[in-house]
Design an enzyme around this catalytic site. Structure first.
Site, mmCIF file in Angstrom:
data_model
loop_
_atom_site.group_PDB
_atom_site.id
_atom_site.type_symbol
_atom_site.label_atom_id
_atom_site.label_comp_id
_atom_site.label_asym_id
_atom_site.label_seq_id
_atom_site.Cartn_x
_atom_site.Cartn_y
_atom_site.Cartn_z
ATOM 1 N N LYS A 98 0.856 -1.183 0.000
ATOM 2 C CA LYS A 98 0.000 0.000 0.000
ATOM 3 C C LYS A 98 0.894 1.234 0.000
ATOM 4 C CE LYS A 98 -3.909 2.093 2.538
ATOM 5 N NZ LYS A 98 -4.845 1.970 3.677
ATOM 6 N N SER A 104 -9.974 2.038 2.855
ATOM 7 C CA SER A 104 -9.090 2.865 2.060
ATOM 8 C C SER A 104 -8.084 2.072 1.228
ATOM 9 C CB SER A 104 -8.320 3.824 2.970
ATOM 10 O OG SER A 104 -7.435 3.108 3.814
ATOM 11 N N SER A 131 -10.338 -0.471 6.889
ATOM 12 C CA SER A 131 -9.693 -0.259 5.586
ATOM 13 C C SER A 131 -8.985 -1.470 4.994
ATOM 14 C CB SER A 131 -8.691 0.894 5.668
ATOM 15 O OG SER A 131 -9.367 2.121 5.725
#
Lengths: 95, 484
Positions: free
Chosen positions: B76, B151, B175
């Site tokens: 990420k 997210s 998330s």
């Protein structure tokens, strides 16, 4: 809690955020709706409840007061927007 | 090759069926072929990946390989990576190249894994649909008109489309688990403090926790073995022994006590999603588990408390973006205040600004007790609900998300309705507990996730419970037709 234009301007200043005039009504509306959601908390009596700051009730660890980081100033300043002689440059603060 | 799990790929590397360089090249090829359709990557680090793959092949040839040596995966774009851009989904960090590695990236480097790139995400991890990214939304591989969740939307979509075998994510209010559910893959959020936050760009420090996206629970266990552990550099890291998370995957589930919170099956839950989750629970009954109805009576307060605590911590954390030391700086500031205000006003997107302002308001003079202190007290009540539940049960189950992936644009103008899509995941973060989402079927042709919540540091049991389900079902093996 419903926020008006003045409230949003005040909060934006506290947060050091430039917000354009035309965006203020939108923020006033969305921030008010978030605060309305948040205020559901008020229905609960929490008088004898202690606040929880850490999931495992852990405490801040302490260590010997010795230097552990090496000086990497030049390396870190490679990504700075404006530097001179190892100093970060900002607009003049004192006349 | 692309549909294989980490465990299968690791076995292939060990036997010499293919090299890490061949494996990495084939995934890089898939990213080139398919990522324009889903926009799951912000940066593809091809050169870096091929160099790491060659190094991994040399380690394998010497017989020094560990479980993840030579395995390609994605990070990420919230984890700082030395020499490779880290944007956190924001214009603020469009050209930011971190001068050091986060501990998570360091650990994967030590394991000889191969980082093929950095994945798209909601700006500063604030969002539940990946639509707040400065680099454009991510499309759900199951239906491009829907969102992948957020997210960590890019990390989830990339694994769902099999552009990488696995990826990392962070979970502050859901998330990892919510996008894993919406994309039909396995997501794991460990206990708060289990994985180091050092070099992971902070959103809400008392809630943020790094975890994994994989096809299977077995792969999650292999990833967590590399990620978990105490780190001096993270002041809230917990100094506790790290077990081998693959050791108990096959333990029998007979007599396992599963708690079903009645609050997770009430109003607001889509009926088709409820049916699929109930079928998954039936499967556990067949495996000998005991189902116990429980109550988490303060569940309805988790979203309100979270939207004080998370914004308050974010407004403090994001004050570091000042246009002085790194990141975006506005043109021709007329004085210092103008420099701060315009750099932040121009560098942050709408949702980030909203949350900073909510936080600044909640922490401002005269409001602290009514908001922040109140929310921390509610947090205690929510945490106590779980403590009581875990006296009676081993794990808690329910839906990960109240509905399947929603249409892009459907909630983007209404922050409160977006926030409510994390209604079943947020309480876990407030309490600091570990949680997973496991694919358990489809509703209206879109994936549904089963959420499994465990007690503190009980990741081994969570992984065991998920793995046994994946031994008797094949939902986790389904992949979207267009990416086969």
């Amino acid at each position: 809690m419903s926020l008006d234009k003045n409230d949003v301007e005040k909060i934006a200043h506290l947060a050091r955020l430039a917000i354009s005039d035309e965006d203020i009504p939108g923020y006033a509306k969305s921030l008010s709706s978030i605060l309305e959601l948040v205020e559901q908390m008020n229905a609960v009596d929490t008088d004898n409840i202690s606040p929880m700051a850490h999931p495992q009730d852990a405490f801040q660890r302490l260590r010997e007061d010795v230097v552990t980081e090496e000086n990497q100033r030049d390396h870190f300043q490679e990504i700075a927007p404006a530097v001179e002689n190892g100093l970060y440059l900002v607009p003049k603060v004192i006349e | 090759m692309h549909s294989k799990t980490i465990a299968e790929l690791a076995a292939g590397l060990k036997k010499g069926d293919f090299s890490s360089e061949e494996l990495t090249t084939s995934f890089l090829q898939r990213i080139k072929q398919f990522d324009q359709e889903i926009n799951s990557f912000i940066t593809v680090s091809e050169e870096h990946a091929l160099a790491q793959a060659k190094a991994a092949d040399a380690i394998i040839a010497k017989g020094n390989a560990t479980a993840l040596t030579g395995i390609p995966f994605a990070q990420k774009d919230i984890f700082c990576s030395n020499g490779i851009k880290t944007t956190c989904g924001s214009k603020m960090l469009e050209n930011f190249i971190a001068p050091y590695d986060s501990t998570v990236i360091h650990n994967f480097n030590q394991a000889g894994s191969v980082m093929v790139g950095k994945t798209n995400m909601d700006e500063f991890a604030m969002g539940s649909s990946n639509e707040t990214s400065y680099y454009g939304g991510v499309q759900n591989p199951w239906d491009a008109s829907t969102v992948p969740g957020g997210s960590s939307g890019g990390s989830a979509a990339a694994v769902a489309a099999r552009l990488v075998p696995a990826s990392t994510g962070t979970d502050t209010g859901g998330s990892i688990r919510q996008p894993a559910a919406l994309c039909g893959i396995t997501g794991l959020k460990p206990t708060y403090g289990r994985v180091s936050r050092y070099g992971m760009i902070a959103f809400a420090s008392s809630l943020d926790q790094a975890g994994t996206f994989t096809q299977t629970a077995e792969d999650s266990a292999m990833m967590l073995n590399v990620m978990a552990g105490f780190d001096e550099k993270d002041s809230t890291s917990i100094d506790k022994e790290v077990p081998d998370y693959t050791a108990n995957l096959n333990s029998d589930l007979k007599g396992l006590k599963i708690g079903l919170p009645k609050e997770y099956f009430g109003e607001g839950l889509n009926a088709d999603v409820a049916k699929v989750v109930e079928e998954a629970i039936e499967e556990y009954k067949k495996m000998g588990a005991e189902i116990i109805e429980i109550s988490l009576p303060n569940s309805h307060l988790s979203v309100p408390a979270y939207y004080v605590i998370a914004p308050a911590e974010c407004s403090s954390n994001l004050s570091r973006f000042d246009g002085v030391r790194y990141g975006y700086r506005c043109d021709e500031p007329k004085d210092l205040e103008d420099l701060y205000k315009r750099s932040r006003g121009e560098g942050f997107g709408d949702e980030v600004k909203r949350r900073i302002m909510i936080g600044a308001y909640a922490l401002s003079a005269g409001y602290y007790d009514a908001y922040y202190l109140k929310a921390q007290k509610i947090r205690h009540l929510i945490s106590d609900d779980f403590k009581q539940a875990f006296e009676k049960v081993d794990v808690i189950m329910g839906p990960t998300s109240p509905e399947v992936a929603f249409k892009a644009g459907e909630k983007s103008d209404d922050p409160v309705s977006m926030y409510l899509s994390d209604i079943y995941t947020i309480a876990t973060n407030l309490a600091g507990l570990p949680g997973m989402s496991v694919p358990c079927g489809f509703a209206n042709s879109m994936p549904v996730g089963l959420q499994i919540i465990g007690n503190y540091f009980d990741e081994s049991r969570l992984l065991n419970v998920a793995h046994k389900y994946q031994q008797t079902t094949n939902w986790h093996k389904q992949m979207p037709e267009a990416f086969k």
